[in-house]
Design a protein around this motif. Structure first.
Motif, PDB file in Angstrom:
ATOM      1  N   THR A   7     101.843   2.332 -60.409  1.00 44.64           N
ATOM      2  CA  THR A   7     102.541   2.536 -59.140  1.00 44.64           C
ATOM      3  C   THR A   7     101.698   3.399 -58.212  1.00 44.64           C
ATOM      4  O   THR A   7     101.563   3.102 -57.015  1.00 44.64           O
ATOM      5  N   LYS A   8     101.094   4.447 -58.762  1.00 42.77           N
ATOM      6  CA  LYS A   8     100.233   5.326 -57.978  1.00 42.77           C
ATOM      7  C   LYS A   8      99.002   4.562 -57.488  1.00 42.77           C
ATOM      8  O   LYS A   8      98.560   4.749 -56.348  1.00 42.77           O
ATOM      9  N   GLN A  11      99.981   2.610 -54.495  1.00 44.82           N
ATOM     10  CA  GLN A  11     100.139   3.510 -53.349  1.00 44.82           C
ATOM     11  C   GLN A  11      98.776   3.912 -52.789  1.00 44.82           C
ATOM     12  O   GLN A  11      98.575   3.933 -51.569  1.00 44.82           O
ATOM     13  N   LEU A  12      97.844   4.237 -53.672  1.00 42.62           N
ATOM     14  CA  LEU A  12      96.519   4.678 -53.238  1.00 42.62           C
ATOM     15  C   LEU A  12      95.761   3.576 -52.493  1.00 42.62           C
ATOM     16  O   LEU A  12      95.153   3.836 -51.449  1.00 42.62           O
ATOM     17  N   ASN A  14      96.976   1.132 -50.901  1.00 46.34           N
ATOM     18  CA  ASN A  14      97.636   0.852 -49.624  1.00 46.34           C
ATOM     19  C   ASN A  14      97.386   1.952 -48.601  1.00 46.34           C
ATOM     20  O   ASN A  14      97.507   1.723 -47.409  1.00 46.34           O
ATOM     21  N   HIS A  15      97.047   3.139 -49.059  1.00 44.69           N
ATOM     22  CA  HIS A  15      96.845   4.277 -48.161  1.00 44.69           C
ATOM     23  C   HIS A  15      95.372   4.538 -47.856  1.00 44.69           C
ATOM     24  O   HIS A  15      95.033   5.006 -46.780  1.00 44.69           O
ATOM     25  N   GLU A  31      95.378  13.181 -58.406  1.00 44.17           N
ATOM     26  CA  GLU A  31      96.839  13.081 -58.459  1.00 44.17           C
ATOM     27  C   GLU A  31      97.405  13.536 -59.811  1.00 44.17           C
ATOM     28  O   GLU A  31      98.607  13.454 -60.036  1.00 44.17           O
TER      29      GLU A  31
END
Length: 152
Positions: A7-8, A11-12, A14-15, A31
């Motif tokens: 999941t992280k 997120q990474l 996408n960011h 993280e």
């Protein structure tokens, strides 16, 4: 732990524009995740991540299906095929296209999601792209030049 890590990862990517497995591992370690290269490789495979070329000539990991990748390639081809020249007036980028191609090239610009372009107005062979700042306009013009000159 695997679900949290994956999941992280999503997120990474996408960011941030994450180019390599090492970049991804570094971000995960920042993280608080403990990872190895083998873990990262396995996660990339399981998440079906792929690399795409960015407009600034680098690559980054994304979650894309083949249909979206082919669509992106088509927009790049339309942009390159219709493009003739460009200039800048402050924060406005003025693109010249082949006659009758301005609307298609403007649609390609919108689809390619150039950062900080507020909007485009297209005529028959001219496009005005309103950009947030003059510095952003210069940066976007550099990206467009790389795109036209196959420097992705």
């Amino acid at each position: 732990m695997k679900i949290e890590r994956q999941t992280k990862i999503l997120q990474l990517i996408n960011h941030y524009d994450i180019e390599t497995q090492e970049d991804l591992a570094s971000r995960l370690i920042e993280e608080g995740f403990i990872v190895t290269q083998a873990t990262i490789s396995r996660d990339i495979r399981e998440l079906r991540l792929t690399k795409i070329a960015t407009l600034d000539g680098k690559q980054k990991y994304v979650v894309l299906n083949n249909k979206e990748t082919k669509l992106n390639e088509k927009f790049i081809r339309v942009f390159k095929d219709g493009f003739s020249s460009m200039d800048r007036a402050g924060n406005i980028i003025v693109l010249k296209t082949l006659v009758g191609m301005a609307m298609a090239v403007a649609a390609a610009i919108d689809a390619l999601s150039f950062d900080d372009i507020v909007g485009c107005i297209a005529g028959d062979d001219t496009i005005f792209c309103a950009v947030r700042t003059e510095n952003d306009a210069i940066r976007i013009m550099e990206k467009m030049n790389k795109l036209v000159n196959n420097n992705l």
